[in-house]
Design a protein around this motif. Structure first.
Motif, PDB file in Angstrom:
ATOM      1  N   PRO A   1      10.306   1.880  14.022  1.00 53.75           N
ATOM      2  CA  PRO A   1       9.860   2.245  12.674  1.00 53.75           C
ATOM      3  C   PRO A   1       9.331   1.065  11.872  1.00 53.75           C
ATOM      4  CG  PRO A   1      11.999   3.251  13.165  1.00 53.75           C
ATOM      5  CD  PRO A   1      11.692   2.310  14.288  1.00 53.75           C
ATOM      6  N   ARG A   2       9.946  -0.106  12.036  1.00 56.01           N
ATOM      7  CA  ARG A   2       9.490  -1.272  11.274  1.00 56.01           C
ATOM      8  C   ARG A   2       8.107  -1.728  11.740  1.00 56.01           C
ATOM      9  NH1 ARG A   2       9.796  -3.856   6.399  1.00 56.01           N
ATOM     10  NH2 ARG A   2       9.388  -6.089   6.651  1.00 56.01           N
ATOM     11  N   ARG A   3       7.874  -1.714  13.046  1.00 59.32           N
ATOM     12  CA  ARG A   3       6.561  -2.107  13.557  1.00 59.32           C
ATOM     13  C   ARG A   3       5.482  -1.147  13.040  1.00 59.32           C
ATOM     14  NH1 ARG A   3       6.955  -0.866  18.581  1.00 59.32           N
ATOM     15  NH2 ARG A   3       8.229  -2.671  19.123  1.00 59.32           N
ATOM     16  N   LYS A   4       5.781   0.149  13.083  1.00 60.75           N
ATOM     17  CA  LYS A   4       4.818   1.130  12.592  1.00 60.75           C
ATOM     18  C   LYS A   4       4.541   0.921  11.107  1.00 60.75           C
ATOM     19  CE  LYS A   4       4.137   6.153  12.197  1.00 60.75           C
ATOM     20  NZ  LYS A   4       4.739   7.490  12.456  1.00 60.75           N
ATOM     21  N   TYR A   5       5.592   0.659  10.346  1.00 56.99           N
ATOM     22  CA  TYR A   5       5.442   0.431   8.912  1.00 56.99           C
ATOM     23  C   TYR A   5       4.583  -0.797   8.637  1.00 56.99           C
ATOM     24  CZ  TYR A   5       6.759  -1.174   4.215  1.00 56.99           C
ATOM     25  OH  TYR A   5       6.735  -1.631   2.922  1.00 56.99           O
ATOM     26  N   MET A   6       4.890  -1.914   9.295  1.00 48.36           N
ATOM     27  CA  MET A   6       4.154  -3.146   9.040  1.00 48.36           C
ATOM     28  C   MET A   6       2.699  -3.036   9.499  1.00 48.36           C
ATOM     29  SD  MET A   6       6.057  -5.122   7.305  1.00 48.36           S
ATOM     30  CE  MET A   6       5.270  -6.741   7.423  1.00 48.36           C
ATOM     31  N   ASP A   7       2.448  -2.294  10.573  1.00 45.03           N
ATOM     32  CA  ASP A   7       1.065  -2.068  10.998  1.00 45.03           C
ATOM     33  C   ASP A   7       0.292  -1.287   9.926  1.00 45.03           C
ATOM     34  OD1 ASP A   7       1.522  -3.394  13.367  1.00 45.03           O
ATOM     35  OD2 ASP A   7       1.710  -1.579  14.587  1.00 45.03           O
ATOM     36  N   THR A   8       0.965  -0.300   9.337  1.00 44.09           N
ATOM     37  CA  THR A   8       0.338   0.481   8.274  1.00 44.09           C
ATOM     38  C   THR A   8       0.029  -0.403   7.073  1.00 44.09           C
ATOM     39  OG1 THR A   8       1.501   2.480   8.981  1.00 44.09           O
ATOM     40  CG2 THR A   8       0.624   2.470   6.734  1.00 44.09           C
ATOM     41  N   MET A   9       0.969  -1.270   6.717  1.00 42.89           N
ATOM     42  CA  MET A   9       0.765  -2.166   5.582  1.00 42.89           C
ATOM     43  C   MET A   9      -0.380  -3.146   5.866  1.00 42.89           C
ATOM     44  SD  MET A   9       2.922  -1.162   3.274  1.00 42.89           S
ATOM     45  CE  MET A   9       2.697   0.513   3.930  1.00 42.89           C
ATOM     46  N   ALA A  10      -0.442  -3.650   7.086  1.00 36.08           N
ATOM     47  CA  ALA A  10      -1.494  -4.619   7.443  1.00 36.08           C
ATOM     48  C   ALA A  10      -2.875  -3.974   7.337  1.00 36.08           C
ATOM     49  CB  ALA A  10      -1.247  -5.168   8.845  1.00 36.08           C
ATOM     50  N   ARG A  11      -2.998  -2.725   7.773  1.00 33.78           N
ATOM     51  CA  ARG A  11      -4.300  -2.049   7.687  1.00 33.78           C
ATOM     52  C   ARG A  11      -4.711  -1.856   6.230  1.00 33.78           C
ATOM     53  NH1 ARG A  11      -2.070   0.975  11.957  1.00 33.78           N
ATOM     54  NH2 ARG A  11      -1.485   2.670  10.524  1.00 33.78           N
ATOM     55  N   ALA A  12      -3.730  -1.487   5.399  1.00 27.31           N
ATOM     56  CA  ALA A  12      -4.048  -1.288   3.983  1.00 27.31           C
ATOM     57  C   ALA A  12      -4.421  -2.611   3.319  1.00 27.31           C
ATOM     58  CB  ALA A  12      -2.857  -0.661   3.265  1.00 27.31           C
ATOM     59  N   ALA A  13      -3.686  -3.671   3.634  1.00 26.77           N
ATOM     60  CA  ALA A  13      -3.968  -4.977   3.030  1.00 26.77           C
ATOM     61  C   ALA A  13      -5.325  -5.513   3.464  1.00 26.77           C
ATOM     62  CB  ALA A  13      -2.866  -5.969   3.392  1.00 26.77           C
ATOM     63  N   ALA A  14      -5.732  -5.213   4.686  1.00 18.63           N
ATOM     64  CA  ALA A  14      -6.999  -5.736   5.213  1.00 18.63           C
ATOM     65  C   ALA A  14      -8.206  -5.196   4.470  1.00 18.63           C
ATOM     66  CB  ALA A  14      -7.119  -5.407   6.697  1.00 18.63           C
ATOM     67  N   GLU A  15      -8.024  -4.096   3.762  1.00 25.32           N
ATOM     68  CA  GLU A  15      -9.139  -3.527   3.001  1.00 25.32           C
ATOM     69  C   GLU A  15      -9.443  -4.338   1.752  1.00 25.32           C
ATOM     70  OE1 GLU A  15      -8.174   0.478   2.126  1.00 25.32           O
ATOM     71  OE2 GLU A  15      -8.065   1.104   4.233  1.00 25.32           O
ATOM     72  N   GLY A  16      -8.556  -5.283   1.404  1.00 24.30           N
ATOM     73  CA  GLY A  16      -8.811  -6.126   0.244  1.00 24.30           C
ATOM     74  C   GLY A  16      -8.385  -5.462  -1.047  1.00 24.30           C
ATOM     75  N   PRO A  17      -8.641  -6.128  -2.183  1.00 26.78           N
ATOM     76  CA  PRO A  17      -8.257  -5.577  -3.487  1.00 26.78           C
ATOM     77  C   PRO A  17      -8.781  -4.160  -3.663  1.00 26.78           C
ATOM     78  CG  PRO A  17      -8.964  -7.847  -3.725  1.00 26.78           C
ATOM     79  CD  PRO A  17      -9.235  -7.464  -2.297  1.00 26.78           C
ATOM     80  N   ARG A  18      -7.954  -3.306  -4.208  1.00 26.98           N
ATOM     81  CA  ARG A  18      -8.221  -1.868  -4.253  1.00 26.98           C
ATOM     82  C   ARG A  18      -9.504  -1.514  -4.997  1.00 26.98           C
ATOM     83  NH1 ARG A  18      -6.252  -0.419  -0.303  1.00 26.98           N
ATOM     84  NH2 ARG A  18      -6.368  -2.618   0.144  1.00 26.98           N
ATOM     85  N   ARG A  19      -9.758  -2.175  -6.122  1.00 24.55           N
ATOM     86  CA  ARG A  19     -10.843  -1.721  -6.990  1.00 24.55           C
ATOM     87  C   ARG A  19     -12.213  -1.860  -6.347  1.00 24.55           C
ATOM     88  NH1 ARG A  19      -8.113  -5.058  -9.983  1.00 24.55           N
ATOM     89  NH2 ARG A  19      -9.856  -6.439 -10.564  1.00 24.55           N
ATOM     90  N   SER A  20     -12.321  -2.751  -5.357  1.00 19.68           N
ATOM     91  CA  SER A  20     -13.628  -2.977  -4.735  1.00 19.68           C
ATOM     92  C   SER A  20     -14.121  -1.766  -3.958  1.00 19.68           C
ATOM     93  CB  SER A  20     -13.555  -4.193  -3.805  1.00 19.68           C
ATOM     94  OG  SER A  20     -12.647  -3.962  -2.730  1.00 19.68           O
ATOM     95  N   HIS A  21     -13.252  -0.801  -3.704  1.00 16.51           N
ATOM     96  CA  HIS A  21     -13.642   0.367  -2.916  1.00 16.51           C
ATOM     97  C   HIS A  21     -13.951   1.591  -3.779  1.00 16.51           C
ATOM     98  CE1 HIS A  21     -12.512  -1.801   0.712  1.00 16.51           C
ATOM     99  NE2 HIS A  21     -11.396  -2.141   0.113  1.00 16.51           N
TER     100      HIS A  21
END
Length: 601
Positions: free
Chosen positions: A21-41
């Motif tokens: 569960p922790r690996r799945k969670y951190m992978d999800t967080m990494a994908r979200a963080a890789a998109e950069g600051p939210r407002r740019s999208h």
């Protein structure tokens, strides 16, 4: 000091149990963080809606290079602990602008007061309100225009719900801001005495009301060490507060300066800067172990035994009752704060408070120092003390000696060698008992059972004079599936009177007790609950039950429970009135109390 081997063992066990569960969670967080600051999208239309009311901040927000803080607030002026949050958004916005950022109130979350609903129908919504808070915070943050978040909450279900949301949005940084405790009022032991006198019928409601109003008398958290103040402790031990922030009174210059400092720090740790510290990196297995150690060392609320597994699960970390019990066994009880002692949290803070305690536990190898926190790397900085210098917060070395050993003691001379919680297991299932306020001679109770399905029925039996011998009072159908698992704190004065009469009494329940529960031994959170046809549904009046906190066992003696049919209860009345209709889906889908009684995680 090297890490205590039991702390290391439990941490490794949690890490291994949580690997998937922790690996799945951190992978999800990494994908979200890789998109950069939210407002740019966001599209231009999206952004125009988001910034329409922001006045002079519009240009900074549109440029996208200025960090924007989302404020999630639990403000209402019915809760004394949350009333101070009314002025926080203006203070946060001003501090953000001065530091080159912006801030917006992203959303509000509900915050109910268990003190108001204690013993009332509304208490059946209390535990479920935690998951509603997580959902509401998620709605606020879903607008996707924030580079970090600040969370304004203090009390029982509010902080756990906000932590769950912060974990789900763990790819952005988040800082928790407390409001602080009210100044001391009527001593808590005097309040308890008056309640017992009322339960005996020796005084009237007028005297009771006068005592209650003198106890709860102003803005801020109630001063006893219940769930609300246990939450504040937890946020420091887990690194989500600024150091020393928990127990500074509302309306003081230092309180406001800490709020300003937290705002500035929330801007510094975004992905737009050089010290990016997302919540997902803070909420790992070490942080949760530190939180549990803090809970045990302070004799904190049993409600956190439910909330911590739910918070952890939101971050991909899986906790078990065994973890609490094993950590309690090696953690000394260092504090005596009501109901475990006579002092309140203001006295505790003045004696050295959390800074002294964290320093002591670190030096004894009972905490992980190598954790990430909102203040920076390492928990040791939480042994420092905030000072007000020219209107700003500066940190100095905290005290290394207790200033009142009747309230706060060093690791080498604790009040008890072990913490305040024991896991119970046996043929009645699994549960927990808080022992820190229970006299040693009452850690073992063996007596006939009296079985009830409501706390009102217990009070009626007491008024009728039916308790004349040693008794273990069983109150079942109080679990989350039955009626939302309300606290049964209203039974405390009644049970305390029986105990003071010289009887050996104990409580066994699939329900909860408040963080303010006291000196009566209580086996709580018994799982599986009666509504799940757990063994507690098989008990009958007269069965001999043994509750043994020294061995961690709870069992019915001399009975083959498998030969019995589970009792049933008419729960149809639990679905209507004071909003209970809205929570049927929660009662139908809630998990086991031992696993956090979660609905949304």
């Amino acid at each position: 000091m090297s890490l205590h081997p039991k702390i290391a063992e439990v941490t490794d066990r949690i890490r291994a149990r949580s690997e998937g569960p922790r690996r799945k969670y951190m992978d999800t967080m990494a994908r979200a963080a890789a998109e950069g600051p939210r407002r740019s999208h966001l599209t231009c239309g999206n952004q125009a809606h988001a910034y329409a009311a922001m006045g002079g901040d519009k240009d900074a927000l549109t440029a996208g290079r200025t960090p924007n803080i989302g404020i999630i607030t639990a403000y209402n002026d019915m809760l004394s602990a949350h009333q101070p949050f009314e002025t926080y958004p203006d203070l946060i916005r001003a501090a953000a602008r001065a530091a080159g950022g912006t801030a917006q109130v992203a959303g509000g979350v509900p915050a109910m007061c268990d003190g108001v609903t204690q013993g009332q129908t509304g208490m059946e919504l209390s535990l479920f309100s935690r998951d509603v808070i997580a959902l509401a915070a998620g709605v606020g943050l879903s607008h996707n225009v924030f580079d970090s978040a600040v969370y304004l909450g203090v009390c029982d279900k509010i902080v756990p719900g906000l932590v769950m949301a912060a974990a789900i949005f763990g790819y952005i940084p988040g800082i928790f801001m407390p409001a602080g405790p009210m100044v001391s009022g009527l001593p808590n032991d005097e309040k308890a005495r008056v309640r017992q006198e009322f339960a005996k019928g020796n005084i009237g409601r007028e005297e009771l009301m006068a005592a209650e109003m003198a106890s709860y008398h102003g803005p801020g958290t109630c001063t006893f060490y219940g769930t609300a103040n246990s939450n504040q402790m937890l946020m420091e031990f887990m690194g989500l507060h600024l150091p020393g922030a928990s127990f500074v009174n509302p309306g003081t210059p230092l309180r406001d300066a800490l709020t300003t400092a937290a705002t500035e720090r929330a801007l510094e740790i975004t992905a737009l800067g050089n010290d990016y510290t997302p919540v997902c990196d803070i909420l790992d297995e070490k942080a949760f172990v530190n939180g549990i150690v803090g809970l045990m060392a302070t004799g904190g609320s049993t409600n956190l035994v439910i909330h911590l597994p739910a918070m952890a699960k939101a971050a991909g970390v899986i906790l078990d009752l065994e973890d609490f019990s094993d950590l309690s066994a090696v953690t000394p009880l260092m504090a005596k704060v009501y109901p475990n002692g006579l002092a309140d949290v203001n006295h505790f803070h003045a004696a050295g408070g959390l800074g002294f305690m964290i320093g002591e536990l670190l030096n004894a190898g009972l905490l992980h120092d190598d954790t990430k926190t909102v203040a920076g790397q390492g928990l040791e900085r939480y042994s420092q003390e905030p000072k007000l210098v020219d209107g700003r917060v500066e940190y100095a070395a905290g005290t290394t000696t207790s200033l009142n050993e009747k309230i706060l003691r060093p690791v080498t001379d604790p009040f008890q060698p072990q913490g305040g919680l024991v896991q119970l297991s046996g043929n009645l299932g699994r549960g927990v008992i808080k022992t820190s306020a229970v006299a040693l001679e009452r850690h073992v109770v063996e007596a006939p059972a009296r079985v009830f399905h409501t706390q009102e029925a217990v009070k009626d039996a007491f008024k009728a004079g039916e308790f004349t011998q040693d008794t273990i009072i069983v109150v079942r159908f109080q679990g989350p599936k039955s009626n939302g698992m309300p606290e049964l704190h209203g039974l405390t004065p009644t049970l305390a009177v029986l105990q003071d009469r010289g009887l050996k009494v104990a409580l066994v329940t699939d329900g909860r007790m408040s963080g303010a529960s006291g000196k009566v031994p209580s086996a709580i959170h018994v799982c599986p609950e009666a509504a799940d046809h757990g063994p507690i549904a098989l008990i009958r009046d007269g069965d001999i039950i043994r509750l043994d906190a020294t061995t961690g066992t709870i069992e019915v003696k001399g009975v083959d429970l498998s030969t019995r049919t589970p009792a049933t209860a008419d729960l149809s009345g639990n679905g209507t009135g004071v909003g209970r209709e809205l929570f049927e889906v929660f009662r139908q889908n809630v998990g086991l109390a031992a696993e956090g009684a979660g609905v949304v995680v």
